[in-house]
Design a protein around this motif. Structure first.
Motif, short mmCIF file in Angstrom:
data_model
loop_
_atom_site.label_atom_id
_atom_site.label_comp_id
_atom_site.label_asym_id
_atom_site.label_seq_id
_atom_site.Cartn_x
_atom_site.Cartn_y
_atom_site.Cartn_z
N PRO A 57 -3.69 4.25 -16.36
CA PRO A 57 -2.74 3.50 -15.52
C PRO A 57 -3.48 2.48 -14.67
O PRO A 57 -4.55 2.77 -14.13
N THR A 58 -2.93 1.29 -14.58
CA THR A 58 -3.53 0.24 -13.77
C THR A 58 -2.64 -0.01 -12.56
O THR A 58 -1.45 -0.25 -12.70
N VAL A 59 -3.24 0.05 -11.37
CA VAL A 59 -2.50 -0.18 -10.13
C VAL A 59 -2.96 -1.51 -9.56
O VAL A 59 -4.16 -1.73 -9.38
N TYR A 60 -2.02 -2.39 -9.28
CA TYR A 60 -2.31 -3.72 -8.77
C TYR A 60 -2.07 -3.78 -7.27
O TYR A 60 -1.26 -3.03 -6.73
N LEU A 61 -2.76 -4.72 -6.61
CA LEU A 61 -2.60 -4.90 -5.17
C LEU A 61 -1.15 -5.18 -4.79
O LEU A 61 -0.64 -4.66 -3.80
N GLU A 62 -0.48 -6.02 -5.59
CA GLU A 62 0.92 -6.37 -5.31
C GLU A 62 1.81 -5.13 -5.30
O GLU A 62 2.72 -5.01 -4.47
N GLU A 63 1.56 -4.20 -6.24
CA GLU A 63 2.34 -2.98 -6.29
C GLU A 63 2.11 -2.12 -5.06
O GLU A 63 3.06 -1.56 -4.50
N MET A 64 0.87 -2.03 -4.61
CA MET A 64 0.59 -1.23 -3.42
C MET A 64 1.16 -1.88 -2.16
O MET A 64 1.58 -1.18 -1.24
N LYS A 65 1.20 -3.21 -2.14
CA LYS A 65 1.81 -3.91 -0.99
C LYS A 65 3.31 -3.64 -0.95
O LYS A 65 3.88 -3.45 0.12
N LYS A 66 3.96 -3.64 -2.13
CA LYS A 66 5.41 -3.33 -2.18
C LYS A 66 5.70 -1.93 -1.68
O LYS A 66 6.75 -1.67 -1.11
N LEU A 67 4.76 -1.02 -1.92
CA LEU A 67 4.93 0.38 -1.47
C LEU A 67 4.50 0.57 -0.02
O LEU A 67 4.58 1.69 0.49
N ASN A 68 4.03 -0.50 0.61
CA ASN A 68 3.48 -0.44 1.98
C ASN A 68 2.33 0.56 2.08
O ASN A 68 2.15 1.22 3.10
N ALA A 69 1.55 0.64 1.02
CA ALA A 69 0.41 1.55 0.99
C ALA A 69 -0.85 0.87 1.56
O ALA A 69 -1.76 1.56 2.02
N ILE A 70 -0.86 -0.44 1.51
CA ILE A 70 -2.00 -1.19 2.09
C ILE A 70 -1.49 -2.29 2.97
O ILE A 70 -0.35 -2.69 2.92
#
Length: 142
Positions: free
Chosen positions: A129-142
């Motif tokens: 699985p590849t996790v992108y910065l944009e996805e983590m920003k949408k999740l408010n994880a970063i």
């Protein structure tokens, strides 16, 4: 061109032509034997603890029935996650994926949201699985 003419006139042309006409079958047979024999040999070593066995340059993928995750606490007070496939450790991610450095997530909730995203991708067949910065920003994880 001259080499081809010389080769055709030589005594070796018929055996060479016969071998070349049958070589695709030989090649397919050799690949099939190697594909069957290599995982069998790898299994006899008794230490295949991962879903991916990359020793001896082979990739052996086993069917996975279930993925789970566990949030882990790092020594520096940050968080990461472990992903398990059928109870075996599959991914150990103490740091934020797609980010340079060794810093983990600031909160358990952030690590958990990304771990759930990873599980979703795995269940959809995305391996690895590849996790992108944009996805983590949408999740408010970063």
């Amino acid at each position: 061109m001259q080499l081809l003419l010389l080769l055709r006139r030589s005594l070796y042309w018929k055996p060479l032509k016969t071998f070349l006409s049958h070589s695709p079958l030989f090649l397919i047979g050799a690949v099939l034997i190697a594909a069957v024999a290599t995982p069998c040999y790898a299994g006899t070593r008794g230490k295949s603890a991962s879903i991916f066995d990359l020793t001896h340059s082979t990739l052996s993928i086993q069917a996975v029935t279930g993925y789970t995750y566990q949030i882990i606490a790092n020594q520096d007070g940050t968080f990461g996650y472990d992903v398990f496939a059928d109870g075996k450790l599959f991914i150990h991610q103490p740091t934020i994926p797609a980010m340079p450095g060794t810093k983990g997530f600031e909160s358990k909730a952030a690590a958990e949201s990304v771990a759930r995203l990873v599980l979703k991708k795995l269940k959809q067949g995305e391996v690895p699985p590849t996790v992108y910065l944009e996805e983590m920003k949408k999740l408010n994880a970063i």
